[in-house]
Design a protein around this motif. Structure first.
Motif, PDB file in Angstrom:
ATOM      1  N   ASN A 380     -11.127 -11.845   0.805  1.00  0.00           N
ATOM      2  CA  ASN A 380      -9.949 -11.039   0.489  1.00  0.00           C
ATOM      3  C   ASN A 380      -8.813 -11.401   1.430  1.00  0.00           C
ATOM      4  O   ASN A 380      -8.841 -11.025   2.600  1.00  0.00           O
ATOM      5  CB  ASN A 380     -10.278  -9.553   0.607  1.00  0.00           C
ATOM      6  CG  ASN A 380      -9.075  -8.686   0.276  1.00  0.00           C
ATOM      7  OD1 ASN A 380      -8.128  -9.151  -0.348  1.00  0.00           O
ATOM      8  ND2 ASN A 380      -9.111  -7.426   0.699  1.00  0.00           N
ATOM      9  N   PRO A 381      -7.796 -12.172   0.949  1.00  0.00           N
ATOM     10  CA  PRO A 381      -6.703 -12.593   1.824  1.00  0.00           C
ATOM     11  C   PRO A 381      -5.602 -11.556   1.916  1.00  0.00           C
ATOM     12  O   PRO A 381      -4.577 -11.806   2.527  1.00  0.00           O
ATOM     13  CB  PRO A 381      -6.192 -13.851   1.111  1.00  0.00           C
ATOM     14  CG  PRO A 381      -6.402 -13.548  -0.344  1.00  0.00           C
ATOM     15  CD  PRO A 381      -7.642 -12.693  -0.423  1.00  0.00           C
ATOM     16  N   TYR A 382      -5.781 -10.418   1.255  1.00  0.00           N
ATOM     17  CA  TYR A 382      -4.697  -9.464   1.146  1.00  0.00           C
ATOM     18  C   TYR A 382      -4.853  -8.315   2.145  1.00  0.00           C
ATOM     19  O   TYR A 382      -5.975  -7.941   2.516  1.00  0.00           O
ATOM     20  CB  TYR A 382      -4.650  -8.876  -0.270  1.00  0.00           C
ATOM     21  CG  TYR A 382      -4.524  -9.896  -1.365  1.00  0.00           C
ATOM     22  CD1 TYR A 382      -3.589 -10.928  -1.276  1.00  0.00           C
ATOM     23  CD2 TYR A 382      -5.326  -9.842  -2.497  1.00  0.00           C
ATOM     24  CE1 TYR A 382      -3.452 -11.863  -2.284  1.00  0.00           C
ATOM     25  CE2 TYR A 382      -5.200 -10.780  -3.516  1.00  0.00           C
ATOM     26  CZ  TYR A 382      -4.273 -11.781  -3.397  1.00  0.00           C
ATOM     27  OH  TYR A 382      -4.142 -12.706  -4.388  1.00  0.00           O
ATOM     28  N   PRO A 383      -3.749  -7.683   2.538  1.00  0.00           N
ATOM     29  CA  PRO A 383      -3.856  -6.477   3.367  1.00  0.00           C
ATOM     30  C   PRO A 383      -4.449  -5.343   2.541  1.00  0.00           C
ATOM     31  O   PRO A 383      -4.280  -5.282   1.318  1.00  0.00           O
ATOM     32  CB  PRO A 383      -2.394  -6.184   3.749  1.00  0.00           C
ATOM     33  CG  PRO A 383      -1.577  -6.843   2.683  1.00  0.00           C
ATOM     34  CD  PRO A 383      -2.351  -8.063   2.272  1.00  0.00           C
ATOM     35  N   ASP A 384      -5.156  -4.446   3.200  1.00  0.00           N
ATOM     36  CA  ASP A 384      -5.781  -3.329   2.503  1.00  0.00           C
ATOM     37  C   ASP A 384      -4.780  -2.205   2.303  1.00  0.00           C
ATOM     38  O   ASP A 384      -4.031  -1.858   3.222  1.00  0.00           O
ATOM     39  CB  ASP A 384      -6.978  -2.805   3.300  1.00  0.00           C
ATOM     40  CG  ASP A 384      -8.101  -3.828   3.364  1.00  0.00           C
ATOM     41  OD1 ASP A 384      -8.291  -4.551   2.368  1.00  0.00           O
ATOM     42  OD2 ASP A 384      -8.775  -3.899   4.402  1.00  0.00           O
ATOM     43  N   PRO A 385      -4.752  -1.607   1.106  1.00  0.00           N
ATOM     44  CA  PRO A 385      -3.862  -0.448   0.894  1.00  0.00           C
ATOM     45  C   PRO A 385      -4.226   0.678   1.862  1.00  0.00           C
ATOM     46  O   PRO A 385      -5.404   0.948   2.111  1.00  0.00           O
ATOM     47  CB  PRO A 385      -4.153  -0.053  -0.561  1.00  0.00           C
ATOM     48  CG  PRO A 385      -4.768  -1.263  -1.191  1.00  0.00           C
ATOM     49  CD  PRO A 385      -5.516  -1.955  -0.102  1.00  0.00           C
ATOM     50  N   ASN A 386      -3.224   1.329   2.422  1.00  0.00           N
ATOM     51  CA  ASN A 386      -3.481   2.420   3.359  1.00  0.00           C
ATOM     52  C   ASN A 386      -3.106   3.788   2.790  1.00  0.00           C
ATOM     53  O   ASN A 386      -3.078   4.778   3.517  1.00  0.00           O
ATOM     54  CB  ASN A 386      -2.749   2.181   4.676  1.00  0.00           C
ATOM     55  CG  ASN A 386      -1.258   1.996   4.502  1.00  0.00           C
ATOM     56  OD1 ASN A 386      -0.792   1.783   3.387  1.00  0.00           O
ATOM     57  ND2 ASN A 386      -0.503   2.073   5.579  1.00  0.00           N
ATOM     58  N   TYR A 387      -2.762   3.841   1.493  1.00  0.00           N
ATOM     59  CA  TYR A 387      -2.513   5.116   0.818  1.00  0.00           C
ATOM     60  C   TYR A 387      -3.292   5.142  -0.491  1.00  0.00           C
ATOM     61  O   TYR A 387      -3.446   4.110  -1.155  1.00  0.00           O
ATOM     62  CB  TYR A 387      -1.020   5.298   0.523  1.00  0.00           C
ATOM     63  CG  TYR A 387      -0.202   5.700   1.724  1.00  0.00           C
ATOM     64  CD1 TYR A 387      -0.046   7.031   2.074  1.00  0.00           C
ATOM     65  CD2 TYR A 387       0.412   4.728   2.508  1.00  0.00           C
ATOM     66  CE1 TYR A 387       0.707   7.400   3.179  1.00  0.00           C
ATOM     67  CE2 TYR A 387       1.163   5.087   3.620  1.00  0.00           C
ATOM     68  CZ  TYR A 387       1.312   6.422   3.948  1.00  0.00           C
ATOM     69  OH  TYR A 387       2.052   6.779   5.042  1.00  0.00           O
TER      70      TYR A 387
END
Length: 691
Positions: A380-387
């Motif tokens: 997973n190269p993407y940032p994780d959603p924080n909301y």
């Protein structure tokens, strides 16, 4: 055999003698020759011979050059040395650096009214070579930006001579060696970016001497050692402190908790150990925190601002606990005990495990050799959603229409307490890579005049960006106050210039200082907000490419969209070539609106019934000499009573026309606009432009 002495001593002896004695007459030539002879005995490696050669060529050219005033001559010699040190210039960025024109007119060079060089800005020019140490002789240098090139070698230690230097950007080059201790002598420095290089060694403790620093970015290098404790002396640090992606070790200094203005702290991807100091909870202005991927341990202090961050800000520290979504602290303690009990067993079977792994490795290599294709390992190269969507629904009363504070054809913005939720109507799933790449960039952007992005949400087809919410309204309300007396008292000419300076500064940060250069593309008065301190902050950025399908539709839309379209640069219609000059156009339209007090529709109707643009209307008025009829009536007193204020308004009209030129290349850069506005505010005249 050549005598080996300290190279720094050689440089410090040689430079003032070589460049400081370039006067007329035989005595100067004699002093110059003596200086070179002394310096020649200091040479002990190839780098020293190179510097000696540059000095020799520069000195000969200077002695043969036409006579100029002392300061101008020194600046010219330093710039000539800089050019000689460039080994490759594929874009011909320095092709016009010739003696046929004054060096103040050279591309990338800017001077003040005394014709002293104050800025050298050459980012993204594909320049290769070394940074000439003679650049330190430009005594009035205020801005130095050589970012995103291919400069090699070390940072010249003599940059410490630049006591007036305010902004230093050498990011995204291939510089190596250590950061010179002399950087602490740059006492006027406010922003320093040395990220994305190969710098090694320790972070110099002398940085504590740069008391005015507001932003420091040393990320993505190979720096090692401990974070210096005296970094806590940088009490004006407010934009960011980014030391991520290095090899720093030791504990996080508790003294960082004294940086009360800091809004962004990134210490991720290092080898920091120990506990998180509770003093970090004192950073009440902190909007972004990332200390993930280290070797930190123990419970995360739930004190002050630390309690507002979730596990995504701390992940990658296996021994941390006490945050939602992380391991409970009791479980971590039991894990420690279990590891102690199993340590002896592990040592006994280690040999067996090693042999088994060796066998597996040999077997894997044999199989790999015979395979013609390999299967990619998913990651997973993407940032994780924080909301989460449910949380945003709760904050906005299930996206109730009463909470809508803005909208466009591409998104709807809802108020949710102290946050604003920008829900995209665009199908972002078709642009997933771009969406995540942009989100990763936006989360790192911090500037006092930019509205901070605090997170995002993605659940199936639901995409939303979460920013701060400013309750004091936006610029459009202030510009078009119903009562003229309100505009005259609360939005006078000085305040209008301050708005423009703040907005231009924020856009320059997006254009020139972000790791991924960003074009706002949607700038308008309703995207310029007032915070709790009545400071102007730009929002609504970072969505240009997500909205590209809608921009073409908006330009063909009904008059209901006319107010938004008026601020968009004409080249955005086809999205073929979007540059920062699009934001210059939008700022020019806002400036016209500020000066005239008229909203910016696509066209105006004259007394004869002819429909013309706001720009054409201003051009007619200026050519007819009727400045008073153009200006907002609330500024009438400025025009009628004070000649200096009349001159300022005339110059501002001139800038608005330059910014809204239809041909992209004819518009100034945002840095030029900011310089002009600053000159107008402080009653200075630019000798090159007349503004």
């Amino acid at each position: 055999m050549l005598r080996k002495v300290n190279k720094r001593a050689c440089y410090s002896f040689m430079m003032p003698n070589v460049l400081g004695n370039l006067l007329n007459g035989s005595k100067a030539k004699f002093l110059y020759i003596q200086s070179l002879r002394s310096y020649f005995h200091c040479l002990d490696d190839m780098a020293s011979y190179t510097a000696f050669f540059l000095a020799l060529v520069t000195g000969i050219l200077s002695l043969c050059a036409p006579t100029a005033s002392g300061g101008e001559a020194i600046d010219l010699e330093a710039l000539s040395s800089f050019k000689i040190s460039i080994t490759s210039d594929p874009l011909d960025a320095l092709a016009n650096w010739r003696n046929l024109t004054h060096h103040c007119n050279w591309p990338g060079v800017a001077c003040d009214s005394r014709r002293s060089v104050v800025s050298l800005i050459l980012p993204e020019k594909q320049l290769e070579g070394v940074i000439s140490p003679f650049i330190a002789n430009i005594s009035y240098l205020t801005y130095l930006d050589l970012s995103s090139n291919s400069f090699r070698g070390s940072i010249p230690f003599c940059l410490g001579k630049l006591g007036r230097l305010q902004s230093l950007s050498l990011a995204s080059n291939v510089l190596d060696g250590s950061i010179p201790e002399t950087i602490g002598n740059c006492i006027s420095l406010t922003t320093a970016s040395l990220s994305n290089n190969k710098l090694s060694g320790h972070i110099p403790s002398a940085l504590g001497g740069c008391k005015k620093l507001r932003g420091l970015d040393l990320s993505s290098n190979v720096l090692e050692g401990m974070i210096p404790v005296n970094i806590s002396q940088l009490l004006n640090l407010e934009q960011l402190l980014n030391l991520s992606n290095n090899r720093l070790e030791g504990v996080i200094p508790a003294e960082i908790g004294r940086l009360s203005l800091l809004s962004s702290l990134d210490l991720s991807s290092n080898m920091l150990s120990g506990r998180i100091p509770s003093e970090l909870g004192n950073l009440t202005k902190l909007r972004y925190l990332n200390i993930s991927r280290n070797h930190l341990e123990g419970p995360v202090p739930q004190i002050g601002v630390l309690a507002s961050f979730n596990w995504s800000n701390f992940e990658g520290n296996d021994e941390l606990c006490g945050v939602s979504d992380s391991s409970p602290c009791s479980k971590v303690a039991r894990s420690h005990q279990h590891r102690r009990h199993t340590a002896m067993v592990a040592s006994v079977v280690s040999v067996c495990v090693f042999l088994a792994l060796l066998f597996c490795f040999v077997f894997y290599c044999i199989c790999l050799r015979d395979r013609h294709r390999t299967t990619l390992i998913e990651y997973n190269p993407y940032p994780d959603p924080n909301y989460k969507k449910s949380y945003l629904q709760e904050r906005t009363d299930s996206f109730n229409a009463e909470n809508i504070i803005g909208s466009s054809s591409g998104s709807i913005v809802y108020k949710g307490g102290n946050i604003a939720v920008n829900v995209y109507k665009t199908d972002c799933s078709r642009q997933t890579d771009f969406f995540y790449r942009y989100i990763g960039s936006l989360l790192k952007i911090r500037h006092r005049n930019l509205l901070n992005v605090v997170g995002f949400c993605r659940e199936e087809s639901f995409y939303a960006l979460v920013t701060e919410y400013e309750p004091n309204g936006h610029l459009d309300t202030l510009m078009h106050a119903a009562r003229m007396e309100d505009r005259r008292m609360t939005f006078d000419l000085s305040k209008r210039i301050d708005v423009l300076i703040s907005t231009a500064g924020a856009l320059i940060h997006l254009h020139e200082y972000c790791q991924s250069r960003i074009v706002h593309g949607h700038l308008k008065p309703t995207n310029i907000y007032l915070d709790e301190h009545f400071r102007f902050r730009v929002g609504g950025f970072g969505t240009l490419e997500l909205l590209q399908d809608h921009l073409q539709q908006e330009r063909k839309a009904s008059s209901a969209m006319e107010g938004t379209i008026s601020y968009l640069a004409p080249e955005l219609a086809d999205m073929e070539r979007v540059t920062p000059k699009a934001d210059v156009f939008s700022l020019g339209v806002i400036l016209m609106e500020m000066l005239t007090g008229r909203k910016a529709p696509a066209s105006l109707e004259t007394e004869s019934g002819e429909r013309i643009s706001l720009r054409q209307w201003i051009e007619k008025g200026i050519n007819g000499g009727s400045l008073a009829t153009l200006a907002d009536p609330a500024l009438g007193q400025n025009i009628s009573e004070r000649e200096s204020e009349r001159k300022k308004i005339a110059d501002l009209f001139k800038i608005s026309l330059l910014c809204t030129e239809e041909i992209v290349e004819s518009r100034p850069t945002m840095s030029q606009v900011l310089a002009w506005l600053d000159n107008i505010k402080h009653d200075r005249v630019d000798s090159n432009t007349g503004i």
